[in-house]
Enzyme design. Structure first.
Site, PDB file in Angstrom:
ATOM      1  N   LYS A   1       0.836  -1.211   0.000  1.00 20.63           N
ATOM      2  CA  LYS A   1       0.000   0.000   0.000  1.00 20.63           C
ATOM      3  C   LYS A   1       0.872   1.264   0.000  1.00 20.63           C
ATOM      4  CE  LYS A   1      -2.104  -1.234   3.855  1.00 20.63           C
ATOM      5  NZ  LYS A   1      -1.375  -2.505   4.128  1.00 20.63           N
TER       6      LYS A   1
ATOM      7  N   ARG B   1      -9.819  -0.427   9.040  1.00 18.84           N
ATOM      8  CA  ARG B   1      -9.260  -1.736   9.354  1.00 18.84           C
ATOM      9  C   ARG B   1     -10.231  -2.589  10.155  1.00 18.84           C
ATOM     10  NH1 ARG B   1      -3.502  -0.128   8.921  1.00 18.84           N
ATOM     11  NH2 ARG B   1      -2.218  -1.977   9.097  1.00 18.84           N
TER      12      ARG B   1
ATOM     13  N   ARG C   1      11.460  -5.399   5.174  1.00 17.95           N
ATOM     14  CA  ARG C   1      11.120  -3.995   4.930  1.00 17.95           C
ATOM     15  C   ARG C   1      11.999  -3.062   5.769  1.00 17.95           C
ATOM     16  NH1 ARG C   1       5.049  -1.860   5.382  1.00 17.95           N
ATOM     17  NH2 ARG C   1       5.170  -2.685   7.513  1.00 17.95           N
TER      18      ARG C   1
ATOM     19  N   ARG D   1      11.281  -0.914  11.192  1.00 18.53           N
ATOM     20  CA  ARG D   1      10.246  -0.581  12.176  1.00 18.53           C
ATOM     21  C   ARG D   1      10.250  -1.638  13.267  1.00 18.53           C
ATOM     22  NH1 ARG D   1       4.831   0.228   8.600  1.00 18.53           N
ATOM     23  NH2 ARG D   1       3.989  -0.872  10.412  1.00 18.53           N
TER      24      ARG D   1
ATOM     25  N   ARG E   1       0.512  -9.343  13.674  1.00 17.89           N
ATOM     26  CA  ARG E   1      -0.212  -8.389  12.812  1.00 17.89           C
ATOM     27  C   ARG E   1      -1.003  -9.114  11.727  1.00 17.89           C
ATOM     28  NH1 ARG E   1       4.624  -5.211  11.006  1.00 17.89           N
ATOM     29  NH2 ARG E   1       3.239  -4.139   9.566  1.00 17.89           N
TER      30      ARG E   1
END
Ligand code: ADP
Ligand code: ADP
Ligand code: ZN
Length: 219
Positions: A13, A88, A127, A160, A171
């Protein structure tokens, strides 16, 4: 145009958002980015959000919805917005659609990025993210030109906290438990285009561009 970017964590996204906001000339409203900004500035909201983010859980609906509707009411969002990572939960979806209809607006397009679950873990654990502008990189597939330095803004590129493996797993569970049901909810109420997010960044970008063009030319 009011566009929603929907998909599981790691679907791409944030990666696609940059080109979409450039094309539509609307602000990019990413709830995760807003929380991280508060965290960095050590605000009360940042401290509250951190407790949930660290566990891979969702920040409570009232908190997120107040934040988003305030943002939508700002002048720069009056002609449209790209929402990324919101709604969400179905309840967030209901509040959002109510807010839009009260303000004579509607969701013009939902872009759903669909990616096989086994790809998501590899994407999330590799990431790296710019602490200043939020741009996403990947250690293997799309590293910054200079290690640790953002190509776009020169900011620091780091992992992160919630992209560590334990949190990634929780998650993804949270997504399945609370967020997956948002897609059928939206499909009954707004135009939804499902895209194959497993393809390359460029190919997903081309699918996104085609879907927006089609929506813009729709009567
Ligand atoms: P999201 O915002 O949906 O959580 P990101 O845009 O941050 O996802 O992307 C997650 C990770 O996957 C990042 O490391 C990014 O560089 C990488 N990525 C994004 N899109 C693709 C793609 N189409 N193919 C391969 N890797 C991708
Ligand atoms: P990703 O890019 O991996 O999908 P985000 O940056 O969007 O992750 O979100 C990071 C975290 O911020 C989430 O795990 C959650 O704790 C919180 N968060 C972001 N958006 C929402 C939302 N709409 N509702 C509740 N919590 C949210
Ligand atoms: Zn940056």
């Amino acid at each position: 145009m009011n566009v929603l970017l929907f998909g599981p964590p790691g679907a791409g996204k944030g990666t696609q958002a940059e080109a979409i906001v450039a094309r539509l000339d609307v602000p990019h409203v990413a709830t995760g980015d807003i929380f991280r900004r508060h965290l960095k500035e050590q605000t009360e909201l940042g401290r509250l959000a951190k407790g949930y983010m660290d566990k891979g859980e969702l920040v409570p609906d009232q908190v997120v919805c107040a934040l988003v509707t305030d943002r939508l009411a700002q002048p720069d969002a009056s002609k449209g917005v790209l929402l990324d990572g919101f709604p969400r939960t179905v309840s967030q979806g209901e509040i959002l659609l109510d807010w839009f209809s009260k303000h004579g607006r509607a969701v013009d397009l939902v872009l759903s990025l669909e990616v096989a679950p086994e790809l998501l873990v590899a994407r999330l654990s590799g990431r790296r993210t710019c602490r200043s502008c939020g741009r996403s990189y990947h250690v293997e597939t799309s590293p910054p030109r200079v290690e640790g330095v953002c190509d776009s803004c020169g900011g620091e590129v780091v992992q992160r906290d919630d992209d560590r493996e334990e949190t990634v797993r929780s998650r993804l569970e949270t997504y399945l438990r609370e967020t997956a049901a948002v897609l059928p909810f939206l499909s009954e109420r707004c135009p939804v285009v499902r895209l194959d997010g497993s393809q390359s960044i460029a190919s997903v970008g081309a699918q996104v561009a085609a879907a927006i063009e089609q929506a813009q030319s729709a009567p």
